[in-house]
Design a protein around this motif. Structure first.
Motif, PDB file in Angstrom:
ATOM      1  N   GLY A 137       0.832  -1.208   0.000  1.00 31.50           N
ATOM      2  CA  GLY A 137       0.000   0.000   0.000  1.00 31.50           C
ATOM      3  C   GLY A 137       0.865   1.255   0.000  1.00 31.50           C
ATOM      4  O   GLY A 137       1.887   1.328  -0.683  1.00 31.50           O
ATOM      5  N   TRP A 138       0.452   2.236   0.798  1.00 37.23           N
ATOM      6  CA  TRP A 138       1.154   3.510   0.886  1.00 37.23           C
ATOM      7  C   TRP A 138       1.552   3.766   2.333  1.00 37.23           C
ATOM      8  O   TRP A 138       0.876   3.320   3.265  1.00 37.23           O
ATOM      9  CB  TRP A 138       0.281   4.659   0.392  1.00 37.23           C
ATOM     10  N   LEU A 139       2.626   4.509   2.507  1.00 37.95           N
ATOM     11  CA  LEU A 139       3.109   4.855   3.845  1.00 37.95           C
ATOM     12  C   LEU A 139       3.147   6.372   3.975  1.00 37.95           C
ATOM     13  O   LEU A 139       3.644   7.071   3.073  1.00 37.95           O
ATOM     14  CB  LEU A 139       4.512   4.285   4.068  1.00 37.95           C
ATOM     15  N   LEU A 140       2.601   6.884   5.073  1.00 40.66           N
ATOM     16  CA  LEU A 140       2.642   8.315   5.365  1.00 40.66           C
ATOM     17  C   LEU A 140       3.477   8.522   6.626  1.00 40.66           C
ATOM     18  O   LEU A 140       2.959   8.529   7.740  1.00 40.66           O
ATOM     19  CB  LEU A 140       1.229   8.861   5.567  1.00 40.66           C
ATOM     20  N   PRO A 141       4.793   8.678   6.473  1.00 37.61           N
ATOM     21  CA  PRO A 141       5.646   8.874   7.637  1.00 37.61           C
ATOM     22  C   PRO A 141       5.675  10.344   8.047  1.00 37.61           C
ATOM     23  O   PRO A 141       5.766  11.244   7.205  1.00 37.61           O
ATOM     24  CB  PRO A 141       7.019   8.418   7.135  1.00 37.61           C
ATOM     25  N   THR A 142       5.585  10.589   9.343  1.00 36.64           N
ATOM     26  CA  THR A 142       5.599  11.957   9.859  1.00 36.64           C
ATOM     27  C   THR A 142       6.379  11.994  11.166  1.00 36.64           C
ATOM     28  O   THR A 142       6.155  11.141  12.032  1.00 36.64           O
ATOM     29  CB  THR A 142       4.166  12.468  10.102  1.00 36.64           C
ATOM     30  N   PRO A 143       7.267  12.970  11.346  1.00 35.09           N
ATOM     31  CA  PRO A 143       8.050  13.048  12.590  1.00 35.09           C
ATOM     32  C   PRO A 143       7.241  13.670  13.726  1.00 35.09           C
ATOM     33  O   PRO A 143       7.620  14.677  14.321  1.00 35.09           O
ATOM     34  CB  PRO A 143       9.239  13.938  12.204  1.00 35.09           C
ATOM     35  N   MET A 144       6.078  13.081  14.007  1.00 32.75           N
ATOM     36  CA  MET A 144       5.154  13.603  15.015  1.00 32.75           C
ATOM     37  C   MET A 144       4.585  12.448  15.828  1.00 32.75           C
ATOM     38  O   MET A 144       4.359  11.360  15.299  1.00 32.75           O
ATOM     39  CB  MET A 144       3.998  14.329  14.336  1.00 32.75           C
ATOM     40  N   PRO A 145       4.302  12.662  17.113  1.00 28.08           N
ATOM     41  CA  PRO A 145       3.614  11.629  17.894  1.00 28.08           C
ATOM     42  C   PRO A 145       2.243  11.321  17.289  1.00 28.08           C
ATOM     43  O   PRO A 145       1.575  12.207  16.741  1.00 28.08           O
ATOM     44  CB  PRO A 145       3.465  12.278  19.283  1.00 28.08           C
ATOM     45  N   ALA A 146       1.827  10.079  17.393  1.00 29.69           N
ATOM     46  CA  ALA A 146       0.581   9.658  16.760  1.00 29.69           C
ATOM     47  C   ALA A 146      -0.624  10.443  17.275  1.00 29.69           C
ATOM     48  O   ALA A 146      -1.569  10.698  16.525  1.00 29.69           O
ATOM     49  CB  ALA A 146       0.366   8.167  16.990  1.00 29.69           C
ATOM     50  N   ALA A 147      -0.600  10.847  18.545  1.00 27.82           N
ATOM     51  CA  ALA A 147      -1.762  11.512  19.130  1.00 27.82           C
ATOM     52  C   ALA A 147      -1.758  13.024  18.936  1.00 27.82           C
ATOM     53  O   ALA A 147      -2.736  13.689  19.278  1.00 27.82           O
ATOM     54  CB  ALA A 147      -1.835  11.201  20.624  1.00 27.82           C
ATOM     55  N   MET A 180      12.078  21.879  14.621  1.00 26.61           N
ATOM     56  CA  MET A 180      10.695  22.252  14.328  1.00 26.61           C
ATOM     57  C   MET A 180       9.731  21.134  14.714  1.00 26.61           C
ATOM     58  O   MET A 180       8.717  21.382  15.389  1.00 26.61           O
ATOM     59  CB  MET A 180      10.539  22.569  12.844  1.00 26.61           C
ATOM     60  N   PHE A 181      10.022  19.906  14.306  1.00 25.22           N
ATOM     61  CA  PHE A 181       9.100  18.815  14.607  1.00 25.22           C
ATOM     62  C   PHE A 181       9.075  18.482  16.096  1.00 25.22           C
ATOM     63  O   PHE A 181       8.037  18.074  16.625  1.00 25.22           O
ATOM     64  CB  PHE A 181       9.437  17.585  13.768  1.00 25.22           C
ATOM     65  N   ARG A 182      10.208  18.664  16.783  1.00 23.25           N
ATOM     66  CA  ARG A 182      10.177  18.476  18.234  1.00 23.25           C
ATOM     67  C   ARG A 182       9.262  19.513  18.878  1.00 23.25           C
ATOM     68  O   ARG A 182       8.493  19.199  19.789  1.00 23.25           O
ATOM     69  CB  ARG A 182      11.588  18.574  18.821  1.00 23.25           C
ATOM     70  N   TYR A 183       9.335  20.742  18.391  1.00 23.42           N
ATOM     71  CA  TYR A 183       8.510  21.802  18.971  1.00 23.42           C
ATOM     72  C   TYR A 183       7.025  21.548  18.720  1.00 23.42           C
ATOM     73  O   TYR A 183       6.209  21.589  19.647  1.00 23.42           O
ATOM     74  CB  TYR A 183       8.904  23.175  18.411  1.00 23.42           C
ATOM     75  N   ILE A 184       6.645  21.311  17.460  1.00 23.26           N
ATOM     76  CA  ILE A 184       5.218  21.150  17.193  1.00 23.26           C
ATOM     77  C   ILE A 184       4.697  19.811  17.714  1.00 23.26           C
ATOM     78  O   ILE A 184       3.512  19.677  18.001  1.00 23.26           O
ATOM     79  CB  ILE A 184       4.883  21.338  15.697  1.00 23.26           C
ATOM     80  N   GLY A 185       5.596  18.829  17.893  1.00 28.36           N
ATOM     81  CA  GLY A 185       5.177  17.579  18.512  1.00 28.36           C
ATOM     82  C   GLY A 185       4.909  17.738  19.997  1.00 28.36           C
ATOM     83  O   GLY A 185       4.041  17.082  20.567  1.00 28.36           O
ATOM     84  N   ARG A 186       5.629  18.670  20.603  1.00 27.83           N
ATOM     85  CA  ARG A 186       5.483  18.916  22.040  1.00 27.83           C
ATOM     86  C   ARG A 186       4.418  19.968  22.351  1.00 27.83           C
ATOM     87  O   ARG A 186       3.625  19.822  23.280  1.00 27.83           O
ATOM     88  CB  ARG A 186       6.830  19.380  22.605  1.00 27.83           C
ATOM     89  N   VAL A 187       4.378  21.032  21.539  1.00 31.84           N
ATOM     90  CA  VAL A 187       3.521  22.181  21.830  1.00 31.84           C
ATOM     91  C   VAL A 187       2.387  22.335  20.816  1.00 31.84           C
ATOM     92  O   VAL A 187       1.245  22.605  21.176  1.00 31.84           O
ATOM     93  CB  VAL A 187       4.365  23.489  21.860  1.00 31.84           C
TER      94      VAL A 187
END
Length: 295
Positions: free
Chosen positions: A161-171, A244-251
């Motif tokens: 299928g397809w994979l959508l990888p993102t450097p973000m927590p799932a929630a 950037m991804f650490r920041y938006i993943g946290r905040v």
């Protein structure tokens, strides 16, 4: 009333969208580019833009191109030459526009760049915003969240299928915006100068998790799409995007999406599903995971 608008970076993703939006509303567009003979510049000329040669790194060229313009759209970028260059070029461009007598600068920044995030390319944009304020330049700051178009660079085919990888927590829900909506908001700001002068707007059109985005893409593409959270410290991202991804993943971002839709209905806001539907996803194929900046 038709306005004369200088669009800096008119052959790029944001600048091109802004130029086309303004042309579609009957405004006069001066499309500033380093390469007037590029296909994107030729396309804009065909739509009615006046293509002018200029370089963000050369404030004199921006000043020359801006004489007589009612407004200017300005963007800055750090990913080619670094954040120090971005600040120097952005400040120089603002000073050139001021000397040219431009009555309104619409500067595109990044959502949350005014919040001391520690993200290098957010902090460089914050420095440019400070220059606008401290020098009392007539301006509006438009600060987009994550671009929906960035999904083109992450989504890829796999054997199942397809994979959508993102450097973000799932929630963690991610605020995002279509580039067309950035252009619509910029156009609104240009047309309603007195209502937005001196204001700063974080803008987004939707807010959803990676799993929700994958489910929407699965419906659109008609094939299985699986979301995968990857580390924000993955080496291919580099230190700036990792920060950037650490920041938006946290905040996360903090645009008031409901208020934006209520206050600026003429922008034509897109949800992620509305944006994804018309896109040609099949051309993506199997590509390495890649990320691009929000602004």
């Amino acid at each position: 009333m038709s306005l004369d608008v200088l669009v800096v970076g008119a052959t790029g993703q944001q600048g091109g969208a802004v130029a086309r939006e303004l042309l579609g509303r009957g405004h006069v567009v001066r499309a500033l580019t380093r390469r007037p003979d590029s296909p994107a510049a030729v396309e804009l000329a065909g739509l009615g833009a006046e293509v002018v040669r200029g370089d963000l790194a050369a404030a004199a060229s921006i000043e020359e191109a801006a004489h007589g313009a009612d407004a200017a759209f300005l963007l800055s970028d750090s990913f080619d030459a670094g954040t120090d260059f971005e600040v120097t070029a952005g400040v120089g461009a603002i000073d050139g526009l001021r000397r040219a007598g431009v009555g309104h600068i619409v500067y595109t920044s990044a959502a949350s760049a005014d919040r001391d995030t520690g993200v290098p390319h957010f902090d460089s944009k914050a420095a440019i915003e400070r220059h606008l304020r401290e020098n009392r330049v007539p301006h509006t700051v438009v600060a987009p969240a994550f671009f929906m178009e960035n999904r083109f660079f992450g989504l890829r085919r796999t054997d199942d299928g397809w994979l959508l990888p993102t450097p973000m927590p799932a929630a963690r829900a991610l605020q995002q915006i279509a580039v067309a909506d950035i252009a619509g908001f910029v156009r609104h700001a240009v047309e309603h100068r007195d209502d937005v002068l001196g204001e700063r707007f974080d803008i987004a059109g939707d807010d959803l998790t990676g799993a929700s985005a994958a489910a929407i893409l699965e419906q659109v593409i008609g094939e299985p799409v699986r979301y995968a959270a990857i580390s924000p410290d993955a080496p291919f991202l580099g230190p700036d995007l990792s920060a950037m991804f650490r920041y938006i993943g946290r905040v996360g971002f903090a645009a008031d999406i409901a208020a934006l839709r209520a206050d600026f209905p003429d922008v034509g806001w897109h949800t992620f599903e509305e944006w994804a539907g018309p896109q040609d996803w099949q051309h993506i194929g199997a590509k390495p995971i890649k990320a691009v900046p929000t602004a």
